[in-house]
Design a protein around this motif. Structure first.
Motif, PDB file in Angstrom:
ATOM      1  N   ARG A 158      28.957  71.508  34.782  1.00  0.00           N
ATOM      2  CA  ARG A 158      27.689  72.350  34.889  1.00  0.00           C
ATOM      3  C   ARG A 158      26.504  70.500  33.646  1.00  0.00           C
ATOM      4  O   ARG A 158      25.156  70.660  34.930  1.00  0.00           O
ATOM      5  CB  ARG A 158      26.894  72.987  33.211  1.00  0.00           C
ATOM      6  CG  ARG A 158      27.701  74.330  33.954  1.00  0.00           C
ATOM      7  CD  ARG A 158      27.107  75.511  32.842  1.00  0.00           C
ATOM      8  NE  ARG A 158      27.445  76.712  33.669  1.00  0.00           N
ATOM      9  CZ  ARG A 158      29.022  77.090  32.141  1.00  0.00           C
ATOM     10  NH1 ARG A 158      29.702  76.449  31.736  1.00  0.00           N
ATOM     11  NH2 ARG A 158      29.264  78.442  32.893  1.00  0.00           N
ATOM     12  N   ASN A 163      25.996  69.262  42.444  1.00  0.00           N
ATOM     13  CA  ASN A 163      25.657  70.407  43.099  1.00  0.00           C
ATOM     14  C   ASN A 163      26.822  71.173  42.760  1.00  0.00           C
ATOM     15  O   ASN A 163      27.659  71.359  43.977  1.00  0.00           O
ATOM     16  CB  ASN A 163      26.544  69.796  44.703  1.00  0.00           C
ATOM     17  CG  ASN A 163      26.823  69.333  44.855  1.00  0.00           C
ATOM     18  OD1 ASN A 163      27.352  68.709  43.829  1.00  0.00           O
ATOM     19  ND2 ASN A 163      27.359  68.831  45.816  1.00  0.00           N
ATOM     20  N   TRP A 164      27.280  71.110  41.363  1.00  0.00           N
ATOM     21  CA  TRP A 164      28.796  71.713  40.713  1.00  0.00           C
ATOM     22  C   TRP A 164      28.503  73.401  41.789  1.00  0.00           C
ATOM     23  O   TRP A 164      29.956  74.144  42.128  1.00  0.00           O
ATOM     24  CB  TRP A 164      28.861  72.077  39.335  1.00  0.00           C
ATOM     25  CG  TRP A 164      27.520  73.060  38.583  1.00  0.00           C
ATOM     26  CD1 TRP A 164      26.150  73.046  37.992  1.00  0.00           C
ATOM     27  CD2 TRP A 164      27.758  74.474  38.348  1.00  0.00           C
ATOM     28  NE1 TRP A 164      26.067  73.613  37.824  1.00  0.00           N
ATOM     29  CE2 TRP A 164      26.376  74.535  37.686  1.00  0.00           C
ATOM     30  CE3 TRP A 164      28.687  74.748  38.867  1.00  0.00           C
ATOM     31  CZ2 TRP A 164      25.920  76.109  36.986  1.00  0.00           C
ATOM     32  CZ3 TRP A 164      29.054  76.483  37.876  1.00  0.00           C
ATOM     33  CH2 TRP A 164      27.376  76.447  37.308  1.00  0.00           C
ATOM     34  N   ARG A 165      27.616  74.068  41.825  1.00  0.00           N
ATOM     35  CA  ARG A 165      27.742  75.666  42.290  1.00  0.00           C
ATOM     36  C   ARG A 165      28.055  76.098  43.944  1.00  0.00           C
ATOM     37  O   ARG A 165      28.561  77.072  44.469  1.00  0.00           O
ATOM     38  CB  ARG A 165      26.516  76.267  42.571  1.00  0.00           C
ATOM     39  CG  ARG A 165      25.480  76.193  40.956  1.00  0.00           C
ATOM     40  CD  ARG A 165      24.056  76.937  40.784  1.00  0.00           C
ATOM     41  NE  ARG A 165      23.373  77.091  39.592  1.00  0.00           N
ATOM     42  CZ  ARG A 165      23.857  77.464  38.588  1.00  0.00           C
ATOM     43  NH1 ARG A 165      24.283  78.721  38.502  1.00  0.00           N
ATOM     44  NH2 ARG A 165      23.072  77.810  37.599  1.00  0.00           N
ATOM     45  N   GLU A 166      28.113  74.663  44.285  1.00  0.00           N
ATOM     46  CA  GLU A 166      29.140  75.067  45.527  1.00  0.00           C
ATOM     47  C   GLU A 166      30.074  74.402  45.923  1.00  0.00           C
ATOM     48  O   GLU A 166      31.526  74.954  46.364  1.00  0.00           O
ATOM     49  CB  GLU A 166      28.294  74.217  46.767  1.00  0.00           C
ATOM     50  CG  GLU A 166      26.962  74.239  46.734  1.00  0.00           C
ATOM     51  CD  GLU A 166      26.311  73.316  47.552  1.00  0.00           C
ATOM     52  OE1 GLU A 166      26.651  71.980  47.863  1.00  0.00           O
ATOM     53  OE2 GLU A 166      24.546  73.457  47.840  1.00  0.00           O
ATOM     54  N   LEU A 187      32.979  80.084  35.607  1.00  0.00           N
ATOM     55  CA  LEU A 187      31.542  79.099  36.670  1.00  0.00           C
ATOM     56  C   LEU A 187      30.999  79.517  38.303  1.00  0.00           C
ATOM     57  O   LEU A 187      30.066  79.910  38.196  1.00  0.00           O
ATOM     58  CB  LEU A 187      31.972  77.807  37.290  1.00  0.00           C
ATOM     59  CG  LEU A 187      32.474  76.674  35.628  1.00  0.00           C
ATOM     60  CD1 LEU A 187      33.044  75.591  36.503  1.00  0.00           C
ATOM     61  CD2 LEU A 187      31.472  76.873  35.292  1.00  0.00           C
ATOM     62  N   LYS A 188      31.800  81.455  37.929  1.00  0.00           N
ATOM     63  CA  LYS A 188      31.288  81.947  39.255  1.00  0.00           C
ATOM     64  C   LYS A 188      31.749  81.265  40.886  1.00  0.00           C
ATOM     65  O   LYS A 188      29.957  81.399  41.347  1.00  0.00           O
ATOM     66  CB  LYS A 188      29.798  82.701  38.847  1.00  0.00           C
ATOM     67  CG  LYS A 188      29.813  83.603  37.728  1.00  0.00           C
ATOM     68  CD  LYS A 188      28.612  84.439  38.002  1.00  0.00           C
ATOM     69  CE  LYS A 188      28.445  84.749  36.830  1.00  0.00           C
ATOM     70  NZ  LYS A 188      28.530  84.466  35.040  1.00  0.00           N
ATOM     71  N   LEU A 189      32.938  80.538  40.650  1.00  0.00           N
ATOM     72  CA  LEU A 189      32.462  79.900  41.868  1.00  0.00           C
ATOM     73  C   LEU A 189      34.163  80.639  42.859  1.00  0.00           C
ATOM     74  O   LEU A 189      34.504  80.717  42.053  1.00  0.00           O
ATOM     75  CB  LEU A 189      33.301  77.960  41.465  1.00  0.00           C
ATOM     76  CG  LEU A 189      32.222  77.170  40.949  1.00  0.00           C
ATOM     77  CD1 LEU A 189      32.503  76.282  40.546  1.00  0.00           C
ATOM     78  CD2 LEU A 189      30.715  77.228  41.520  1.00  0.00           C
ATOM     79  N   SER A 190      34.092  80.143  43.632  1.00  0.00           N
ATOM     80  CA  SER A 190      35.518  80.195  44.501  1.00  0.00           C
ATOM     81  C   SER A 190      36.446  79.761  44.495  1.00  0.00           C
ATOM     82  O   SER A 190      36.396  78.508  43.807  1.00  0.00           O
ATOM     83  CB  SER A 190      35.357  80.187  45.932  1.00  0.00           C
ATOM     84  OG  SER A 190      34.216  80.288  46.461  1.00  0.00           O
ATOM     85  N   ARG A 430      32.388  70.714  50.885  1.00  0.00           N
ATOM     86  CA  ARG A 430      31.864  71.228  48.627  1.00  0.00           C
ATOM     87  C   ARG A 430      33.068  70.245  48.212  1.00  0.00           C
ATOM     88  O   ARG A 430      33.709  69.640  48.579  1.00  0.00           O
ATOM     89  CB  ARG A 430      32.430  72.403  49.391  1.00  0.00           C
ATOM     90  CG  ARG A 430      31.772  73.862  50.242  1.00  0.00           C
ATOM     91  CD  ARG A 430      32.635  74.940  49.852  1.00  0.00           C
ATOM     92  NE  ARG A 430      32.051  76.369  50.114  1.00  0.00           N
ATOM     93  CZ  ARG A 430      32.446  77.149  49.946  1.00  0.00           C
ATOM     94  NH1 ARG A 430      33.051  77.581  49.008  1.00  0.00           N
ATOM     95  NH2 ARG A 430      31.388  78.270  51.362  1.00  0.00           N
ATOM     96  N   ASP A 537      25.912  77.633  27.324  1.00  0.00           N
ATOM     97  CA  ASP A 537      25.269  77.593  28.753  1.00  0.00           C
ATOM     98  C   ASP A 537      24.694  75.712  28.249  1.00  0.00           C
ATOM     99  O   ASP A 537      24.227  76.373  26.990  1.00  0.00           O
ATOM    100  CB  ASP A 537      24.083  77.682  29.156  1.00  0.00           C
ATOM    101  CG  ASP A 537      25.150  79.267  30.844  1.00  0.00           C
ATOM    102  OD1 ASP A 537      25.396  79.407  31.039  1.00  0.00           O
ATOM    103  OD2 ASP A 537      24.425  80.151  31.227  1.00  0.00           O
TER     104      ASP A 537
END
Length: 537
Positions: A158, A163-166, A187-190, A430, A537
Motif C-alpha cells: 500500500r 497503482n497497487w489496486r490494479e 487487498l481486494k485484488l484478483s 497490470r 491501513d
C-alpha cells in the motif's frame, strides 16, 4: 517486561537485539561455546521465569542450521534445569519445515522429529512465522503461535506501489494458492496461478501410444490380441448362464462350456489366465470384433482421432464457453527456466523421454494393433506408468506427497528438458505480485516472472517471500533478471551482508522485530494474539 528474560543464540543476534529493544528489556546473559570436538556448550543465569528466544535459523552456511537447533535445545534444557517457570521458543524460521511429510516410503518426517525434540527438551510454548505447512502445528505437544507476515507485506504494498489496486497476486506453483488467495482477499485484488509441467502438450498422445505398446509386451497380452481365430458370432443363440472361452469355438460359433462354474480363462503366451485379472479387463475388447472391419495403422488413426476431437471440442467451446475468464489461460515453453518462442528448437530429449523404454523406435508389430482398441488402452496405459516415472509418487500417487518444489527447480535447470508453463489469470497491463513463503532457489521465480511479462503482458513484477533463504547464487541471479523489479523479504531469516550487497537496488528487507516482540509480550501477559493477524491501513 518484568518477570521474564530473553536469551539468544548465535544465529540471528540482530533480530534478538530488535526484540529486546521493543520490549524495553536487556538480553539475558548466556555463555555459548564449543569444545574442540565440535560439541556445543551453553551456560545461563538462573531466573524465576525464563522466556528463551533463540531463532533456529542460520546465516549463509546451511550447516549452521543444525548448530542452531542443538544450541536451542541445549539452552531450553539449561533453562529447564534452572527451574524456569515457563519456556517459550521463538523460532521465526522453523528448521526442516520442508520435510513435513513423507516423500518416500522410507523417508523421515524430520519436522515432526524437531517438534518432539523441543518437547523432550522442555519447551512450553512455540512462536514461529509462516510455517511451510500449517498442518505442522499438529506435530507439537504444546501451544504454537504461527504468526503471518502477510499484514506486513500488504502494508508495504500500500505504501510503495502507486497503482497497487490494479495489481494481480500470482502464485508461482499450485501449492501456494491458499497463501496467494489470502493476500488477494486482504487487498481486494484478483489472483492468478502459474503452473509448470514436464509433459509437453504435443507429446501426450505419443506417450500414451508408447506406453500402451510396452504394457502389452510386458504383460504378454500383445500376442493374445492378434485376431488369428475366428471372431464370435454375436447373432448365435447362447443359453443363459453359459460362459465362453476363445478355445471353445467351432466355425465361428461358440459352444457351451462343460463346467460353467469355473472362471473364464484365455490363453496368454501359452498360459491360461483368468478373465477377471486387470490385464484381461483391458484386453476384453479383443474378443468381440467383427472380422470385416479393416485394420488400419494405429499411428495414423490416433492422429486422425486427435484432430477430429480437437475440431469437435473447438466447435463446442465456441458455442458453450462464452465466459471471458476462459480466455485468460496462456501457455508457453520453458527451456532452462526461460521463456522461448514457438520457433525455438526443442532440447535433445523431451520430458516424456525420461526413460529409455518410452523412447524406443516403433517396431513392425506396432502396426498390428487394431484401431478399435486404442480408446480402451489409452486410459489403461496412462494408469500403468513405470515406477521411475517423473510423475509417479511413492505414497499413493498424490501430488501432495511429492517434493514438487525441488523437482520443479531441477527440471527448470535441466538443459535437456523442455517444460510447458501455464498462466491462469488476466495480468495484461497490470503489475504482478508473486508470493510464496520462502525464497531459496531462483529458477521457479524467474520462470514465473518471465511468464507473466512475456506471455501475460504484465507491466511490473514484485516478488514477495517471508523467509529469504537465498541458497547458492539465488539472489544474484534474480538481481540480474531485468524483468523482476523488486525482491521483498522479511528478516525472519538472517541475510548476510555480502548477500545483501548482491542486490542492493532490488532487495527490500521488512523487519519482524515488532511482530515477534508483541507476540512475546502478549503471551507473557496472557493477552489475545488475534490482533497480530489483522490488516491495518
Amino acid at each position: 517486561m518484568r518477570g521474564a528474560i530473553v536469551f539468544a543464540g548465535s544465529s540471528h543476534p540482530r533480530l534478538v537485539a530488535g526484540i529486546c529493544d521493543r520490549l524495553g528489556t536487556k538480553q539475558g546473559q548466556a555463555t555459548l561455546g564449543k569444545f574442540k570436538n565440535g560439541e556445543t556448550s551453553v551456560t545461563i543465569q538462573r531466573k524465576r521465569e525464563v522466556g528463551a528466544a533463540s531463532p533456529a535459523s542460520s546465516a549463509a552456511n546451511g550447516s549452521r542450521i543444525n548448530d542452531s537447533v542443538m544450541e536451542l535445545l541445549i539452552m531450553i534444557s539449561a533453562c529447564k534445569g534452572g527451574s524456569a517457570k515457563s519456556i517459550t521458543a521463538v523460532m521465526p524460521y522453523f528448521p526442516y519445515s520442508r520435510q513435513s511429510k513423507k516423500k518416500q516410503h522410507r523417508g523421515a518426517i524430520t519436522a515432526r522429529m524437531i517438534a518432539n525434540l523441543l518437547h523432550v527438551a522442555g519447551v512450553n510454548h512455540v512462536i514461529t512465522i509462516d510455517l511451510h505447512a500449517s498442518q505442522m502445528q499438529g506435530f507439537f505437544k504444546c501451544p504454537v503461535d504461527n504468526l503471518v507476515a502477510e499484514p506486513l507485506l500488504a502494508r508495504w504494498i500500500r505504501l510503495n506501489v502507486p497503482n497497487w489496486r490494479e495489481a494481480v497476486v500470482v502464485s508461482k506453483n499450485p501449492g501456494g494458492t491458499k497463501r496467494v488467495t489470502s493476500l488477494a482477499d486482504a487487498l481486494k485484488l484478483s489472483f492468478g496461478i502459474v503452473t509448470t509441467d514436464r509433459r509437453r502438450a504435443g507429446t501426450a498422445v505419443h506417450w500414451n501410444e508408447s506406453a500402451m505398446f510396452e504394457q502389452l509386451r510386458l504383460d504378454g497380452g500383445y500376442e493374445a490380441t492378434k485376431l488369428t481365430e475366428p471372431a464370435l458370432d454375436l447373432d448365435a443363440e447362447i443359453p443363459p448362464g453359459t460362459r465362453i472361452t476363445h478355445e471353445q469355438k467351432t466355425d465361428g460359433k461358440p459352444k457351451p462350456r462343460a463346467n460353467p462354474s469355473l472362471p473364464l480363462q484365455r490363453r496368454t503366451n501359452g498360459l491360461a489366465e483368468p478373465i477377471g485379472s486387470p490385464l484381461s479387463k483391458s484386453m476384453r475388447a479383443s474378443s468381440i470384433v467383427e472380422p470385416e472391419v479393416p485394420l488400419e495403422p494405429i499411428r495414423t488413426d490416433v492422429s486422425n482421432l486427435q484432430h477430429e476431437e480437437e475440431d469437435h471440442s473447438a466447435d463446442e467451446s465456441a458455442e458453450e464457453y462464452t465466459d471471458e475468464r476462459a480466455r485468460n489461460v496462456i501457455h508457453g515453453r520453458l527451456v532452462q527456466g526461460h521463456i522461448v518462442d514457438d520457433s525455438h528448437p526443442s532440447p535433445a530429449i523431451s520430458a516424456t523421454s525420461h526413460s529409455t523404454w518410452r523412447n524406443r523406435p516403433p517396431s513392425e508389430g506396432d502396426e498390428d494393433i487394431p484401431a478399435h482398441m486404442t480408446s480402451s488402452f489409452m486410459s489403461t496405459a496412462s494408469s500403468t506408468r513405470p515406477k521411475d516415472s517423473e510423475h509417479s509418487h511413492a505414497l499413493g500417487g498424490t501430488y501432495d506427497a511429492a517434493a514438487s518444489s525441488e523437482d520443479e527447480e531441477e527440471d527448470l535447470k535441466n538443459p535437456e528438458l523442455e517444460t510447458m508453463v501455464t498462466l491462469v489469470g488476466n495480468v495484461k497491463n497490470r503489475p504482478v505480485f508473486i508470493v510464496d513463503d520462502m525464497m531459496d532457489k531462483s529458477a521457479s521465480w524467474i520462470a514465473a516472472a518471465e511468464t507473466v511479462v512475456k506471455r501475460g503482458g504484465a507491466t511490473k513484477v514484485f516478488i514477495f517471500a517471508t523467509h529469504g533463504l537465498f541458497g547458492g547464487d539465488c539472489l544474484e541471479e534474480m538481481n540480474k533478471c531485468d524483468i523482476i523489479d523488486k525482491i521483498i523479504v522479511t528478516n525472519a531469516f538472517p541475510i548476510p551482508e555480502y548477500k545483501q550487497d548482491q542486490a542492493r537496488d532490488k532487495l527490500v528487507v521488512i523487519n519482524v522485530d515488532n511482530l515477534l516482540a508483541e507476540a512475546i509480550r502478549r503471551n507473557h501477559h496472557g493477552e489475545s494474539m488475534s490482533q497480530l493477524f489483522m490488516h491495518y491501513d
